[in-house]
Structure formats: C-alpha cells, structure tokens
Design an enzyme around this catalytic site. Structure first.
Site, short mmCIF file in Angstrom:
data_model
loop_
_atom_site.label_atom_id
_atom_site.label_comp_id
_atom_site.label_asym_id
_atom_site.label_seq_id
_atom_site.Cartn_x
_atom_site.Cartn_y
_atom_site.Cartn_z
N GLY A 62 0.83 -1.22 0.00
CA GLY A 62 0.00 0.00 0.00
C GLY A 62 0.85 1.25 0.00
O GLY A 62 0.51 2.26 0.62
N TYR A 195 -13.58 -0.14 9.34
CA TYR A 195 -12.15 0.18 9.46
C TYR A 195 -11.65 -0.12 10.87
O TYR A 195 -10.64 -0.79 11.06
CB TYR A 195 -11.95 1.66 9.11
CG TYR A 195 -10.53 2.16 9.27
CD1 TYR A 195 -9.48 1.59 8.56
CD2 TYR A 195 -10.24 3.25 10.10
CE1 TYR A 195 -8.19 2.07 8.69
CE2 TYR A 195 -8.96 3.74 10.23
CZ TYR A 195 -7.94 3.14 9.52
OH TYR A 195 -6.66 3.62 9.65
#
EC number: 1.1.1.103
Length: 373
Positions: A62, A195
């Site tokens: 990422g 999340y």
C-alpha cells in the site's frame, strides 16, 4: 519431509504442555509450529540465506497511500535505496518510480505476495494497504476484503518466512464505550466502523501470531496524521490536512466536523520516526505488541485560531458531515502513550504551533511556485 516432520513434533510438544490456569504457557519467541498455511509439495522457490547483521530488506505494501512514500524515503536514507521496495496496485508517479525500487503487489494474491518476499529476500514488512474510515463505510465489502483478507495473507507470509512485521492501527480501533480522555493502551475498544473493526482484528491476530508462531509483530495506534505533500485519503481527520491547502489557496475553509471535536493528531515526520523507532527497538524492550503514540490533541476551532495567527483574513465555516461526525464522536480525544515513552523512548517533536508553521510554509512555497509558473 524431515523438516516438516520435525516442525510437527515441535508443535505437538508445545500444544501438549499444560497451562498454569491463569497465564498462557511461556512460548519460544520464534517459530513454534507448522506454518499457518501448508506449503505445497511441489512448491519451488529460490531460497537465499540472510545474515541478521546485514541491513534489513524492506517491503512496504500500500505504498502509494499517505504514509508509504515518506516511509520509503526515510528507510532508504537509513538502510540504502535498493534495500527498500515500495509496492502498490496503482501506477506510481514518475518521481516515486525513479526514487527507488517499485513493484506491483496485490495483497489479495497470496502466491504473488509470497513470491515477492522470497525472490527479494524480504526481512521487514510494513503493511499499509487498507481502506480508511469514511471510505470503508461507503464500501464495506471491499474494506472487509482489503483490510481483513489482505491482512491474513500478510500474516501468513510473515510467519512462514520469519519476517519482522509492522501493521499500523488507529484511533479508529476504539469506540463510544472506550475511555476517551485519555485512552490507555489496554481498555474496551468495540469500534463501530468496518475500518476500526478490521484494525482491532489486526491487533489481536498479530498478537496471536506472536504467541502461536513466534511472529515478530509490532503495531502502533496512529492518531490523525497530518502531512503536507499528500492528498487526504478518505479518513475522518482529513480536515486537518485540507485546511492548510484551502487557507493558502482561498483564505477560507469549510470544515465537515463540529468546531469542538477534539481528536489526537500527529505530524507525519513524527509518525514515520515513531514507526522506524519501534521497529528498531530491541525485542526485549517491548512489553506490548500494540502501542498508542501521540503528539497533540486539538479541535477544528483551535486549529483555525492557530492558522489565524499566520493568515489574519482566514475564515472557517462548518458544514457537518453526519457520518464523519458520528465516527469522530466515538474516537479518543487524547491518547495515553506513556508506555511507548517508557519502553522504547518515544518522544514527539511537533506540537500545534510547529505543525501549523510547517504546513503553511510548505503550501505557501508551493503556491508561490505555481503562481510564478
């Protein structure tokens, strides 16, 4: 295969040991049993020995998010340009591509991830692939895949190959029943976003792999991270990045949180340094697998007052986003990071005045360059 047989015997002896009733049995720090995934009999990977005395070989997943490029720059200064590999599923901008090794890596592709680790002799892995809070609520199924399934792939590869693994956590790992001011390292969490749920899952899975497989798992709960040279990534604390860009460009800013919403924050340089410091800390110094780290806490109104000291004509208005406000209201107002300061010497450099000056100087300089061009 003799190695597999030996590992199974080790696992059998470990799992068969009696527990004391109040504490888990003392387990070896390194590999305790068979890998979390069985290696196919026909697997054919090139294996190269790696000396612990050498510089770590780093992979960042990422890597094109808010923190990855800056972390790669910091680590390359420390360990050498070619020892740090940045990866993502997106095409990198030219300056990132030319700054050091970059490869395509999809964390949902376990085989590809494993090949990258083996072929590049990776020893440290920083796992930054994730969908952030507000974006995750808009696409729960994708957030579940990236934040949870992707994490499982990373954990299994790291355990199998004896990596030192860093996974960031967040203020979003806490919920409305958590103590908010201050929030300690160990307390009720129970977040209410996918999340946050995925980050609590990551914290607990990392700790489990540490005890079960000897994985060297390290984790920091980041506050809101404020960075000058990256765009907001869909998080609830994005206002504290956008405000500086708009203040310099337009002299005004519309905030999507209430003026009195206090949240813990940190400048990116402190964040990246904390990440490197906890990864370099001696294993015996760490009393936890997951630490809070903090620098400051402020509200949108307090941040605006500090901006006004530099831009007297600056104006702020409020148009509250109910989704983001509900998320922020469930998060800590202040982090207790005393354990990190005690265990491995964490100390932040940037308070609110230094943060505002740095951010406005950066955007002011870029605005002047743009006008000149």
């Amino acid at each position: 295969m003799p190695v597999v047989k030996m590992l199974k015997q080790v696992a059998s002896r470990t799992l068969g040991s009696p527990a004391c009733g109040c504490q888990p049995p003392t387990l070896p720090r390194r590999f305790l049993g068979t890998s979390p995934r069985q290696i196919p009999a026909d697997a054919n990977f090139h294996s190269t020995s790696f000396s612990e005395a050498n510089q770590p070989r780093v992979l960042i997943t990422g890597g094109l998010g808010q923190l990855g490029v800056g972390l790669a720059s910091l680590l390359r200064k420390r360990f050498g340009k070619d020892n740090v590999i940045l990866s993502d599923i997106r095409k990198p901008p030219e300056h990132v591509f030319l700054s050091g090794p970059f490869i395509y890596s999809d964390i949902l592709d376990y085989k590809n991830l494993r090949e990258i680790v083996v072929n590049n002799r990776v020893t440290w892995l920083f796992h930054y692939s994730a969908l952030l809070s507000a974006v995750g609520e808009a696409n729960v199924s994708l957030a579940r895949a990236v934040n949870i399934t992707g994490l499982h792939n990373v954990l299994d590869v790291a355990a199998e190959h004896g990596l030192r693994l860093f996974v960031p956590s967040t203020i979003g790992a806490f919920g409305p029943t958590s103590p908010r001011n201050p929030t300690p390292d160990l307390c009720i969490q129970r977040p209410r976003t996918i999340y946050g749920v995925s980050k609590v899952h990551a914290e607990l899975m990392g700790e489990y792999y540490y005890y079960r497989y000897g994985l060297d798992f390290r984790c920091l709960r980041y506050p809101g991270i404020i960075s000058a040279d990256s765009q907001p990534g869909g998080g609830t604390t994005d206002y504290a990045v956008q405000i500086f860009q708009d203040a310099v460009k337009n002299g005004r800013f519309e905030c999507n949180l209430n003026p009195g919403t206090k949240l813990p924050m940190m400048y990116i340089d402190d964040c990246l340094r904390a990440t490197l410091e906890v990864m370099e800390a001696p294993a015996e110094a760490l009393s936890l697998r997951t630490y809070n780290v903090n620098a400051m806490s402020f509200t949108p109104a307090e941040l605006a007052q500090e901006v006004l000291k530099h831009i007297p004509e600056f104006q702020i208005t409020y148009n509250v986003d109910s989704v983001r406000q509900a998320i922020a209201d469930s998060w800590p107002m202040n982090f207790d990071d005393s354990t990190a300061r005690r265990d491995w010497g964490w100390k932040h450099d940037f308070d609110l005045p230094e943060l505002v000056t740095t951010m406005l100087n950066f955007h002011g300089a870029h605005s002047r360059v743009a006008q000149a061009n």
